[in-house]
Design a protein around this motif. Sequence first.
Motif, PDB file in Angstrom:
ATOM      1  N   ALA A  85      -4.350   3.473  -5.730  1.00  0.00           N
ATOM      2  CA  ALA A  85      -5.983   3.624  -6.378  1.00  0.00           C
ATOM      3  C   ALA A  85      -6.893   2.861  -5.320  1.00  0.00           C
ATOM      4  CB  ALA A  85      -6.116   2.923  -7.618  1.00  0.00           C
ATOM      5  N   GLY A  86      -6.736   3.219  -3.757  1.00  0.00           N
ATOM      6  CA  GLY A  86      -7.583   2.646  -2.775  1.00  0.00           C
ATOM      7  C   GLY A  86      -7.018   1.176  -2.473  1.00  0.00           C
ATOM      8  N   PHE A  87      -6.206   0.589  -3.064  1.00  0.00           N
ATOM      9  CA  PHE A  87      -5.922  -0.752  -2.647  1.00  0.00           C
ATOM     10  C   PHE A  87      -4.717  -0.685  -1.710  1.00  0.00           C
ATOM     11  CE2 PHE A  87      -8.108  -1.358  -6.889  1.00  0.00           C
ATOM     12  CZ  PHE A  87      -9.070  -2.141  -6.570  1.00  0.00           C
ATOM     13  N   HIS A  88      -4.873  -1.618  -0.653  1.00  0.00           N
ATOM     14  CA  HIS A  88      -3.879  -1.711   0.276  1.00  0.00           C
ATOM     15  C   HIS A  88      -2.567  -2.701  -0.259  1.00  0.00           C
ATOM     16  CE1 HIS A  88      -1.445  -1.989   3.624  1.00  0.00           C
ATOM     17  NE2 HIS A  88      -1.647  -3.137   4.076  1.00  0.00           N
ATOM     18  N   VAL A  89      -1.513  -2.400  -0.377  1.00  0.00           N
ATOM     19  CA  VAL A  89      -0.535  -3.082  -1.097  1.00  0.00           C
ATOM     20  C   VAL A  89       0.589  -3.166   0.238  1.00  0.00           C
ATOM     21  CG1 VAL A  89       1.259  -3.519  -2.906  1.00  0.00           C
ATOM     22  CG2 VAL A  89      -0.850  -2.221  -3.299  1.00  0.00           C
ATOM     23  N   PRO A  90       0.579  -4.688   0.843  1.00  0.00           N
ATOM     24  CA  PRO A  90       1.589  -4.615   1.873  1.00  0.00           C
ATOM     25  C   PRO A  90       3.003  -4.700   1.153  1.00  0.00           C
ATOM     26  CG  PRO A  90      -0.123  -6.450   1.928  1.00  0.00           C
ATOM     27  CD  PRO A  90      -0.378  -5.629   0.547  1.00  0.00           C
ATOM     28  N   ARG A  91       3.921  -4.689   2.153  1.00  0.00           N
ATOM     29  CA  ARG A  91       5.556  -4.681   1.809  1.00  0.00           C
ATOM     30  C   ARG A  91       5.657  -5.956   1.424  1.00  0.00           C
ATOM     31  NH1 ARG A  91       9.897  -5.564   5.660  1.00  0.00           N
ATOM     32  NH2 ARG A  91      11.812  -4.469   4.649  1.00  0.00           N
TER      33      ARG A  91
END
Length: 202
Positions: A85-91
């Motif tokens: 939803a447009g949010f960057h989620v790092p590994r």
Amino acid sequence: MIAAGTDTTAETLEWAMSLLLNHPQSLQKVRSEIELLVGHDRRLIQFSDLCNLPYLHSILKETLRLYPVAPMLLPHESSQDCTIAGFHVPRGTILFVNVYHIHRDPNMWEEPKSFKPERFMEGATTSLGYKIMMMPFGMGRRSCPGEGLAMRLMGFALGAMIQCLEWRRLGEEEVDMEEGAGMTMPKAKPLEALCMPRGIII
Ligand code: HEM
């Protein structure tokens, strides 16, 4: 496995019975459904009856929608970078899914805070939420492996409690539906109710 399967089912049954005590017309309706199927011949409902008790099943689903005992599911870790939803989620990020909120989202559910088992009956005109946003057991390959067992066990237990016992609130006051704190979502005040044996077991 034992821990995952006991509190979850017991708490859901407590929520279901609390809801039914606050909605006596639903309690009467499910009892009629059971009696119509089983008859008055003192036969206890059996596992094989469950597929013919759609209203009982709908009550369980509506209970799990309003009071999912794992309201944030279990923590998951993202295995790679992604965008949600447009949010960057790092590994390596720990992620929770707020199922409690999804199940009460007014954009997805009609009258989201109301107890309406009818919304799960076949043929009912339901909103988009019914099909894609109902996830009390999680979703995908790490979803609950006990779902089938849990639904059968709870259907049988709740059905037998309704078939065999007369249930009453302690007084005129409605059963308190406040949620308590915890990884699973218990009732803030444990359910206290009156129950009496019905003719079928005397
Ligand atoms: C009302 C009943 C139950 C509910 C609402 C429920 C819900 C859940 C949820 C939400 C998860 C995590 C899914 C995720 O993180 O995406 C889960 C995992 C799990 N559940 Fe259930 N559960 C119930 C009953 C049971 C029963 C009866 C058993 C077994 C006897 C069981 C065994 C497990 C196990 C082993 C996991 C971990 C799965 C994994 O990590 O891959 N559950 N459950």
